[in-house]
Design a protein around this motif. Structure first.
Motif, short mmCIF file in Angstrom:
data_model
loop_
_atom_site.label_atom_id
_atom_site.label_comp_id
_atom_site.label_asym_id
_atom_site.label_seq_id
_atom_site.Cartn_x
_atom_site.Cartn_y
_atom_site.Cartn_z
N THR A 50 10.87 -45.49 80.73
CA THR A 50 11.32 -46.89 81.56
C THR A 50 10.84 -48.00 80.92
N VAL A 51 11.71 -49.00 80.97
CA VAL A 51 11.70 -50.58 80.37
C VAL A 51 12.75 -51.36 81.04
N GLN A 52 12.20 -52.45 81.37
CA GLN A 52 13.16 -53.71 81.76
C GLN A 52 13.88 -53.10 83.36
N GLY A 53 13.06 -52.30 83.81
CA GLY A 53 13.36 -51.62 85.28
C GLY A 53 14.31 -50.35 85.32
N GLU A 54 14.69 -50.00 84.05
CA GLU A 54 15.78 -48.84 83.89
C GLU A 54 14.91 -47.56 83.42
N THR A 55 15.39 -46.43 83.94
CA THR A 55 14.59 -45.25 83.15
C THR A 55 15.75 -44.43 82.60
N TYR A 56 15.35 -44.03 81.33
CA TYR A 56 16.39 -43.47 80.38
C TYR A 56 15.92 -41.87 80.01
N THR A 57 16.53 -40.94 80.00
CA THR A 57 16.23 -39.37 79.66
C THR A 57 16.83 -39.08 78.25
N PHE A 58 15.69 -38.38 77.45
CA PHE A 58 15.97 -38.08 76.19
C PHE A 58 15.73 -36.88 76.00
N GLU A 59 16.67 -35.92 75.51
CA GLU A 59 16.41 -34.41 75.39
C GLU A 59 16.53 -34.15 73.75
N ASN A 60 16.45 -32.66 73.38
CA ASN A 60 16.50 -31.91 72.24
C ASN A 60 15.36 -32.51 71.49
N TYR B 51 10.07 -50.76 72.57
CA TYR B 51 11.59 -51.17 72.49
C TYR B 51 11.39 -52.76 71.74
N LYS B 52 11.65 -52.79 70.43
CA LYS B 52 11.56 -54.11 69.87
C LYS B 52 10.05 -54.87 70.28
N GLU C 262 21.85 -51.07 75.48
CA GLU C 262 21.42 -51.23 74.11
C GLU C 262 19.89 -50.89 74.10
N VAL C 263 19.32 -50.56 75.23
CA VAL C 263 17.85 -50.24 75.33
C VAL C 263 17.93 -48.65 74.97
N TYR C 264 18.75 -47.97 75.46
CA TYR C 264 18.87 -46.64 75.40
C TYR C 264 19.27 -46.11 73.95
#
Length: 403
Positions: free
Chosen positions: A96-106, A58-59, A36-38
Protein backbone atom coordinates in the motif's frame (compact mmCIF):
# COMPACT_ATOMS: atom_id res chain seq x y z
CA UNK A 1 -7.84 -4.42 -3.37
CA UNK A 2 -6.76 -3.57 -6.82
CA UNK A 3 -6.83 -6.42 -9.32
CA UNK A 4 -4.03 -6.58 -11.84
CA UNK A 5 -4.40 -8.23 -15.21
CA UNK A 6 -1.78 -10.89 -15.92
CA UNK A 7 -0.41 -11.44 -19.38
CA UNK A 8 -1.43 -14.77 -20.88
CA UNK A 9 0.87 -17.23 -22.59
CA UNK A 10 -0.10 -18.52 -26.03
CA UNK A 11 1.37 -21.72 -27.42
CA UNK A 12 2.33 -22.30 -31.02
CA UNK A 13 3.15 -25.82 -32.12
CA UNK A 14 5.50 -26.22 -35.07
CA UNK A 15 7.04 -29.11 -36.97
CA UNK A 16 10.44 -28.63 -35.30
CA UNK A 17 12.05 -31.25 -33.09
CA UNK A 18 10.78 -29.33 -30.06
CA UNK A 19 7.64 -27.25 -29.89
CA UNK A 20 8.03 -23.48 -29.93
CA UNK A 21 6.15 -21.04 -27.78
CA UNK A 22 5.05 -17.61 -28.85
CA UNK A 23 6.71 -14.99 -26.62
CA UNK A 24 4.10 -13.45 -24.35
CA UNK A 25 6.05 -10.40 -23.21
CA UNK A 26 7.70 -7.98 -25.58
CA UNK A 27 9.59 -4.82 -24.70
CA UNK A 28 7.05 -2.79 -26.65
CA UNK A 29 4.09 -4.46 -24.90
CA UNK A 30 3.31 -2.94 -21.51
CA UNK A 31 1.58 -4.81 -18.70
CA UNK A 32 -2.06 -3.84 -18.32
CA UNK A 33 -1.95 -1.39 -15.43
CA UNK A 34 -3.09 2.17 -14.90
CA UNK A 35 -0.59 2.69 -12.15
CA UNK A 36 3.05 3.70 -12.51
CA UNK A 37 3.43 2.74 -8.85
CA UNK A 38 2.33 -0.83 -9.53
CA UNK A 39 4.66 -1.19 -12.50
CA UNK A 40 7.59 0.13 -10.49
CA UNK A 41 7.00 -2.14 -7.49
CA UNK A 42 6.21 -5.16 -9.66
CA UNK A 43 9.56 -4.84 -11.42
CA UNK A 44 11.39 -4.10 -8.17
CA UNK A 45 10.19 -7.31 -6.50
CA UNK A 46 12.39 -10.32 -7.18
CA UNK A 47 10.97 -13.69 -8.19
CA UNK A 48 12.84 -15.35 -5.30
CA UNK A 49 13.23 -13.58 -1.97
CA UNK A 50 15.53 -14.87 0.73
CA UNK A 51 14.16 -14.63 4.26
CA UNK A 52 15.05 -11.41 6.09
CA UNK A 53 15.54 -9.53 2.82
CA UNK A 54 14.42 -5.91 2.57
CA UNK A 55 11.31 -5.20 0.52
CA UNK A 56 11.41 -2.35 -2.01
CA UNK A 57 10.26 1.20 -1.48
CA UNK A 58 8.64 3.34 -4.16
CA UNK A 59 11.40 5.73 -5.23
CA UNK A 60 12.33 6.24 -1.59
CA UNK A 61 8.72 6.50 -0.41
CA UNK A 62 7.68 4.01 2.26
CA UNK A 63 5.45 1.10 1.19
CA UNK A 64 3.25 -0.67 3.75
CA UNK A 65 3.78 -4.35 2.95
CA UNK A 66 1.60 -7.26 4.02
CA UNK A 67 1.43 -11.01 3.35
CA UNK A 68 -1.81 -12.06 1.67
CA UNK A 69 -1.04 -15.79 1.62
CA UNK A 70 1.88 -18.00 2.55
CA UNK A 71 3.82 -18.59 5.76
CA UNK A 72 5.71 -15.32 5.89
CA UNK A 73 5.54 -12.09 7.85
CA UNK A 74 6.81 -8.54 7.53
CA UNK A 75 9.23 -7.41 10.23
CA UNK A 76 10.79 -3.95 9.88
CA UNK A 77 10.20 -3.98 6.12
CA UNK A 78 11.83 -7.41 5.76
CA UNK A 79 10.05 -10.51 4.46
CA UNK A 80 10.69 -13.24 7.03
CA UNK A 81 9.79 -16.95 6.90
CA UNK A 82 7.68 -18.37 9.69
CA UNK A 83 8.82 -21.54 11.42
CA UNK A 84 5.87 -23.37 9.87
CA UNK A 85 6.86 -22.47 6.30
CA UNK A 86 7.96 -25.00 3.70
CA UNK A 87 11.52 -24.82 2.41
CA UNK A 88 10.15 -23.27 -0.79
CA UNK A 89 7.19 -21.20 0.34
CA UNK A 90 4.86 -19.58 -2.25
CA UNK A 91 3.98 -16.04 -1.17
CA UNK A 92 1.48 -13.42 -2.28
CA UNK A 93 2.25 -9.88 -1.13
CA UNK A 94 0.30 -6.67 -1.08
CA UNK A 95 1.78 -3.21 -0.90
CA UNK A 96 0.00 0.00 0.00
CA UNK A 97 1.39 3.36 -1.09
CA UNK A 98 -0.24 6.70 -1.81
CA UNK A 99 -3.57 5.30 -0.61
CA UNK A 100 -3.66 2.45 -3.17
CA UNK A 101 -3.11 -1.26 -2.48
CA UNK A 102 -1.57 -3.58 -5.07
CA UNK A 103 -1.25 -7.37 -5.13
CA UNK A 104 1.89 -9.24 -6.27
CA UNK A 105 1.95 -12.98 -7.03
CA UNK A 106 4.40 -15.67 -8.19
CA UNK A 107 6.92 -14.98 -5.42
CA UNK A 108 8.91 -17.78 -3.79
CA UNK A 109 10.16 -17.19 -0.25
CA UNK A 110 13.40 -19.04 0.54
CA UNK A 111 15.47 -19.56 3.68
CA UNK A 112 18.20 -17.04 4.40
CA UNK A 113 21.02 -16.89 1.87
CA UNK A 114 24.24 -18.44 3.10
CA UNK A 115 26.58 -18.20 0.11
CA UNK A 116 27.07 -18.80 -3.62
CA UNK A 117 27.37 -21.94 -5.72
CA UNK A 118 29.70 -21.70 -8.74
CA UNK A 119 29.35 -23.78 -11.91
CA UNK A 120 32.39 -23.84 -14.21
CA UNK A 121 34.39 -26.04 -16.59
CA UNK A 122 38.07 -26.49 -17.41
CA UNK A 123 40.98 -28.49 -16.05
CA UNK A 124 43.09 -31.13 -17.77
CA UNK A 125 42.42 -32.47 -21.26
CA UNK A 126 40.54 -35.51 -19.97
CA UNK A 127 38.06 -33.50 -17.89
CA UNK A 128 38.17 -30.16 -19.70
CA UNK A 129 34.66 -29.86 -21.17
CA UNK A 130 32.64 -31.12 -18.21
CA UNK A 131 30.65 -29.30 -15.49
CA UNK A 132 32.21 -28.69 -12.08
CA UNK A 133 31.15 -27.00 -8.84
CA UNK A 134 32.65 -24.78 -6.15
CA UNK A 135 31.24 -22.82 -3.22
CA UNK A 136 31.95 -19.63 -1.28
CA UNK A 137 30.60 -18.17 1.94
CA UNK A 138 32.14 -14.71 1.55
CA UNK A 139 32.78 -14.28 -2.18
CA UNK A 140 36.55 -14.56 -1.82
CA UNK A 141 37.51 -17.99 -0.47
CA UNK A 142 36.29 -20.86 -2.65
CA UNK A 143 35.79 -24.49 -1.64
CA UNK A 144 35.94 -27.17 -4.29
CA UNK A 145 33.02 -29.57 -4.62
CA UNK A 146 33.98 -33.05 -5.84
CA UNK A 147 37.66 -32.07 -5.72
CA UNK A 148 37.65 -30.11 -9.01
CA UNK A 149 36.36 -33.20 -10.86
CA UNK A 150 33.30 -33.32 -13.13
CA UNK A 151 30.02 -33.78 -11.30
CA UNK A 152 28.78 -35.84 -14.29
CA UNK A 153 29.43 -36.26 -18.00
CA UNK A 154 26.99 -35.63 -20.84
CA UNK A 155 25.64 -38.63 -22.75
CA UNK A 156 23.96 -36.92 -25.73
CA UNK A 157 24.93 -34.36 -28.35
CA UNK A 158 28.60 -33.43 -28.63
CA UNK A 159 29.19 -34.57 -25.01
CA UNK A 160 31.20 -31.37 -24.57
CA UNK A 161 29.81 -29.18 -21.79
CA UNK A 162 31.01 -25.57 -21.66
CA UNK A 163 29.87 -22.43 -19.79
CA UNK A 164 27.55 -24.24 -17.32
CA UNK A 165 25.00 -22.06 -15.53
CA UNK A 166 22.58 -23.00 -12.75
CA UNK A 167 19.04 -21.59 -12.96
CA UNK A 168 16.55 -21.52 -10.08
CA UNK A 169 13.18 -22.75 -11.28
CA UNK A 170 9.90 -21.29 -10.08
CA UNK A 171 9.30 -24.20 -7.69
CA UNK A 172 12.64 -23.50 -5.97
CA UNK A 173 14.60 -26.35 -7.57
CA UNK A 174 17.15 -25.96 -10.36
CA UNK A 175 18.00 -26.50 -14.00
CA UNK A 176 21.56 -26.60 -15.27
CA UNK A 177 22.09 -25.22 -18.78
CA UNK A 178 25.30 -25.13 -20.81
CA UNK A 179 26.90 -24.53 -24.19
CA UNK A 180 27.05 -27.69 -26.30
CA UNK A 181 30.60 -27.92 -27.57
CA UNK A 182 31.49 -25.10 -29.95
CA UNK A 183 29.31 -24.61 -33.04
CA UNK A 184 25.89 -26.01 -32.17
CA UNK A 185 22.48 -24.26 -32.22
CA UNK A 186 21.23 -26.17 -29.16
CA UNK A 187 22.11 -25.87 -25.49
CA UNK A 188 22.22 -28.60 -22.86
CA UNK A 189 19.57 -28.75 -20.12
CA UNK A 190 19.38 -30.92 -16.99
CA UNK A 191 17.01 -30.87 -14.00
CA UNK A 192 18.29 -31.18 -10.44
CA UNK A 193 16.62 -30.98 -7.04
CA UNK A 194 19.76 -31.08 -4.91
CA UNK A 195 22.67 -30.15 -7.18
CA UNK A 196 23.97 -33.71 -6.81
CA UNK A 197 21.76 -35.80 -9.09
CA UNK A 198 21.07 -34.51 -12.62
CA UNK A 199 18.20 -35.91 -14.67
CA UNK A 200 16.35 -35.56 -17.97
CA UNK A 201 19.35 -34.56 -20.10
CA UNK A 202 18.12 -32.87 -23.25
CA UNK A 203 19.06 -30.47 -26.02
CA UNK A 204 17.07 -27.29 -26.55
CA UNK A 205 17.52 -25.47 -29.86
CA UNK A 206 17.64 -21.75 -29.15
CA UNK A 207 19.36 -20.60 -32.36
CA UNK A 208 16.76 -21.06 -35.10
CA UNK A 209 15.19 -18.98 -37.83
CA UNK A 210 11.68 -17.78 -38.48
CA UNK A 211 10.10 -15.33 -40.90
CA UNK A 212 11.09 -12.35 -38.74
CA UNK A 213 14.69 -13.26 -37.92
CA UNK A 214 17.08 -15.27 -40.07
CA UNK A 215 19.77 -16.96 -37.98
CA UNK A 216 22.89 -18.96 -38.80
CA UNK A 217 21.62 -21.88 -36.66
CA UNK A 218 25.27 -22.57 -35.81
CA UNK A 219 26.10 -21.19 -32.34
CA UNK A 220 24.55 -20.79 -28.90
CA UNK A 221 27.30 -19.77 -26.47
CA UNK A 222 27.29 -19.04 -22.75
CA UNK A 223 23.57 -19.48 -22.00
CA UNK A 224 22.13 -17.98 -18.84
CA UNK A 225 18.51 -17.88 -17.73
CA UNK A 226 16.24 -16.46 -15.05
CA UNK A 227 12.58 -16.66 -14.09
CA UNK A 228 10.45 -13.52 -14.49
CA UNK A 229 7.48 -13.78 -12.14
CA UNK A 230 5.67 -10.93 -13.94
CA UNK A 231 5.06 -13.07 -17.02
CA UNK A 232 5.54 -16.54 -15.47
CA UNK A 233 8.26 -17.46 -17.96
CA UNK A 234 12.00 -18.01 -18.09
CA UNK A 235 14.23 -15.82 -20.24
CA UNK A 236 17.21 -17.62 -21.79
CA UNK A 237 20.05 -15.40 -23.03
CA UNK A 238 22.99 -16.55 -25.17
CA UNK A 239 25.57 -15.37 -27.71
CA UNK A 240 26.35 -16.10 -31.33
CA UNK A 241 29.28 -14.27 -32.99
CA UNK A 242 28.15 -15.68 -36.35
CA UNK A 243 24.85 -13.83 -35.86
CA UNK A 244 26.47 -10.68 -34.51
CA UNK A 245 25.71 -10.63 -30.80
CA UNK A 246 23.33 -11.67 -28.02
CA UNK A 247 19.83 -13.10 -28.23
CA UNK A 248 17.06 -14.31 -25.94
CA UNK A 249 14.20 -16.83 -25.95
CA UNK A 250 11.23 -17.51 -23.69
CA UNK A 251 10.40 -20.89 -22.21
CA UNK A 252 7.84 -22.27 -19.76
CA UNK A 253 9.75 -25.33 -18.63
CA UNK A 254 13.02 -25.69 -20.59
CA UNK A 255 11.30 -28.19 -22.88
CA UNK A 256 9.53 -25.89 -25.35
CA UNK A 257 11.22 -22.70 -26.47
CA UNK A 258 10.25 -19.57 -28.42
CA UNK A 259 12.04 -18.30 -31.48
CA UNK A 260 14.97 -15.99 -30.63
CA UNK A 261 14.98 -12.20 -30.54
CA UNK A 262 17.93 -9.81 -30.45
CA UNK A 263 18.72 -8.85 -26.86
CA UNK A 264 20.58 -5.59 -27.50
CA UNK A 265 22.39 -3.60 -30.17
CA UNK A 266 25.80 -2.04 -29.49
CA UNK A 267 26.73 -1.59 -33.15
CA UNK A 268 29.37 -4.34 -32.96
CA UNK A 269 29.57 -8.00 -31.97
CA UNK A 270 29.37 -8.81 -28.27
CA UNK A 271 29.18 -12.06 -26.28
CA UNK A 272 29.06 -13.43 -22.74
CA UNK A 273 26.63 -10.92 -21.26
CA UNK A 274 25.46 -11.48 -17.70
CA UNK A 275 22.40 -9.54 -16.51
CA UNK A 276 22.26 -8.09 -13.02
CA UNK A 277 19.01 -6.96 -11.41
CA UNK A 278 19.27 -4.37 -8.63
CA UNK A 279 15.75 -3.61 -7.47
CA UNK A 280 14.10 -1.77 -10.37
CA UNK A 281 17.32 -1.34 -12.39
CA UNK A 282 19.15 -3.69 -14.74
CA UNK A 283 22.84 -3.77 -15.66
CA UNK A 284 24.62 -6.05 -18.12
CA UNK A 285 28.35 -6.83 -18.18
CA UNK A 286 29.51 -8.21 -21.52
CA UNK A 287 32.51 -8.78 -23.75
CA UNK A 288 33.57 -6.72 -26.76
CA UNK A 289 34.24 -9.35 -29.45
CA UNK A 290 35.91 -7.08 -32.02
CA UNK A 291 39.44 -7.63 -33.27
CA UNK A 292 42.29 -7.28 -32.70
CA UNK A 293 41.56 -9.08 -29.43
CA UNK A 294 44.53 -7.47 -27.72
CA UNK A 295 42.75 -4.14 -28.08
CA UNK A 296 39.04 -4.97 -27.81
CA UNK A 297 38.62 -8.29 -26.03
CA UNK A 298 37.54 -6.82 -22.67
CA UNK A 299 34.44 -6.34 -20.54
CA UNK A 300 32.21 -3.27 -20.48
CA UNK A 301 28.82 -2.21 -19.10
CA UNK A 302 25.33 -1.66 -20.43
CA UNK A 303 22.44 -0.12 -18.49
CA UNK A 304 18.68 -0.01 -18.89
CA UNK A 305 16.16 2.42 -17.48
CA UNK A 306 13.28 0.04 -18.22
CA UNK A 307 13.96 -3.71 -17.97
CA UNK A 308 16.23 -6.48 -19.25
CA UNK A 309 15.10 -5.82 -22.82
CA UNK A 310 15.91 -2.12 -22.67
CA UNK A 311 19.71 -1.96 -22.68
CA UNK A 312 20.52 1.11 -24.74
CA UNK A 313 23.37 2.88 -22.91
CA UNK A 314 26.87 1.39 -23.01
CA UNK A 315 30.12 2.49 -21.43
CA UNK A 316 33.04 3.56 -23.60
CA UNK A 317 35.40 2.39 -20.87
CA UNK A 318 36.67 -1.20 -20.88
CA UNK A 319 36.90 -2.17 -17.25
CA UNK A 320 39.33 -5.12 -17.18
CA UNK A 321 42.38 -3.70 -18.96
CA UNK A 322 43.32 -6.99 -20.61
CA UNK A 323 41.71 -9.88 -22.50
CA UNK A 324 38.80 -11.27 -20.50
CA UNK A 325 35.42 -12.94 -20.85
CA UNK A 326 32.79 -14.94 -18.94
CA UNK A 327 31.86 -12.39 -16.22
CA UNK A 328 29.85 -13.25 -13.13
CA UNK A 329 29.16 -11.26 -9.98
CA UNK A 330 28.46 -11.74 -6.28
CA UNK A 331 26.58 -9.28 -4.12
CA UNK A 332 27.85 -8.69 -0.59
CA UNK A 333 26.48 -6.46 2.16
CA UNK A 334 27.90 -3.20 0.82
CA UNK A 335 29.57 -3.98 -2.50
CA UNK A 336 29.81 -6.36 -5.45
CA UNK A 337 32.60 -8.66 -6.60
CA UNK A 338 32.90 -9.03 -10.36
CA UNK A 339 34.73 -12.22 -11.35
CA UNK A 340 35.79 -12.98 -14.89
CA UNK A 341 37.70 -15.51 -16.95
CA UNK A 342 41.28 -14.29 -17.47
CA UNK A 343 41.44 -16.82 -20.29
CA UNK A 344 44.91 -16.07 -21.64
CA UNK A 345 46.34 -16.90 -18.21
CA UNK A 346 43.86 -19.71 -17.43
CA UNK A 347 42.58 -18.31 -14.15
CA UNK A 348 39.82 -16.23 -12.64
CA UNK A 349 40.35 -12.62 -11.63
CA UNK A 350 38.13 -10.33 -9.58
CA UNK A 351 37.24 -6.67 -9.16
CA UNK A 352 35.04 -4.88 -6.62
CA UNK A 353 32.65 -1.96 -6.89
CA UNK A 354 30.04 -0.25 -4.72
CA UNK A 355 27.94 0.65 -7.77
CA UNK A 356 27.74 -1.67 -10.76
CA UNK A 357 26.48 1.16 -12.97
CA UNK A 358 29.39 3.53 -12.26
CA UNK A 359 32.15 1.91 -14.38
CA UNK A 360 34.50 2.33 -11.40
CA UNK A 361 36.01 -0.99 -10.35
CA UNK A 362 38.97 -1.76 -8.14
CA UNK A 363 41.23 -4.78 -8.58
CA UNK A 364 41.23 -7.44 -5.88
CA UNK A 365 44.59 -9.02 -5.13
CA UNK A 366 44.11 -12.66 -6.04
CA UNK A 367 46.02 -15.55 -4.48
CA UNK A 368 45.13 -18.32 -6.88
CA UNK A 369 45.97 -21.27 -4.62
CA UNK A 370 43.80 -19.90 -1.80
CA UNK A 371 41.08 -17.89 -3.45
CA UNK A 372 40.23 -20.04 -6.47
CA UNK A 373 41.99 -23.43 -6.21
CA UNK A 374 40.66 -24.76 -9.53
CA UNK A 375 42.97 -26.12 -12.22
CA UNK A 376 42.73 -23.91 -15.34
CA UNK A 377 39.11 -22.87 -14.67
CA UNK A 378 36.97 -21.51 -17.49
CA UNK A 379 33.77 -19.50 -17.91
CA UNK A 380 31.78 -19.72 -14.67
CA UNK A 381 28.42 -18.66 -13.30
CA UNK A 382 27.10 -18.36 -9.74
CA UNK A 383 23.78 -18.60 -7.96
CA UNK A 384 22.92 -17.70 -4.33
CA UNK A 385 21.78 -20.66 -2.22
CA UNK A 386 20.60 -21.44 1.30
CA UNK A 387 22.17 -23.48 4.10
CA UNK A 388 19.88 -26.49 3.48
CA UNK A 389 20.83 -26.47 -0.18
CA UNK A 390 24.49 -26.30 0.80
CA UNK A 391 24.06 -29.22 3.21
CA UNK A 392 22.57 -31.40 0.48
CA UNK A 393 25.56 -30.64 -1.75
CA UNK A 394 28.12 -31.39 0.97
CA UNK A 395 26.45 -34.68 1.88
CA UNK A 396 26.04 -35.69 -1.75
CA UNK A 397 29.69 -35.05 -2.61
CA UNK A 398 31.18 -35.74 0.86
CA UNK A 399 32.58 -32.23 1.19
CA UNK A 400 34.23 -31.21 4.44
CA UNK A 401 34.37 -27.48 5.16
CA UNK A 402 35.80 -25.83 8.26
CA UNK A 403 35.38 -22.06 8.59
Amino acid sequence: MKKIAILLLSLMITGCTAKSIQPSFDHDVKQTSSSEVYDYLNQSLDSFIFSKSDLPTYKGETVEWGVVSGEGEIIENKLVKKSTAKEYEPIVLEGTVQGETYTFENIMLLDEQTGYLMTYFGGDDKNYENPKLAYTFDGMLWYLINDDKPIFKATTGSKKVRDPSMVRKKDGTFALIATQGWDNPSIYVWDTVDGVTYENERLLQVNKSNDDLKMSEKQAWAPEAFYDRRIDQYIVTWSSPKDGGMFYNYTNDFNDISYPNQLLDTGFTVIDGTIIKEGYNYTIILKDEREPMEEYSQLFLGTSETDYLGFDTFSSKRITGHQSEGPFYLKRDYDYILYYDDYTRKQFQAMTTYDLRSEEFEDVEMIKEVIAPMTSPRHASVIPITWKEWERLTKGFNVEVSE
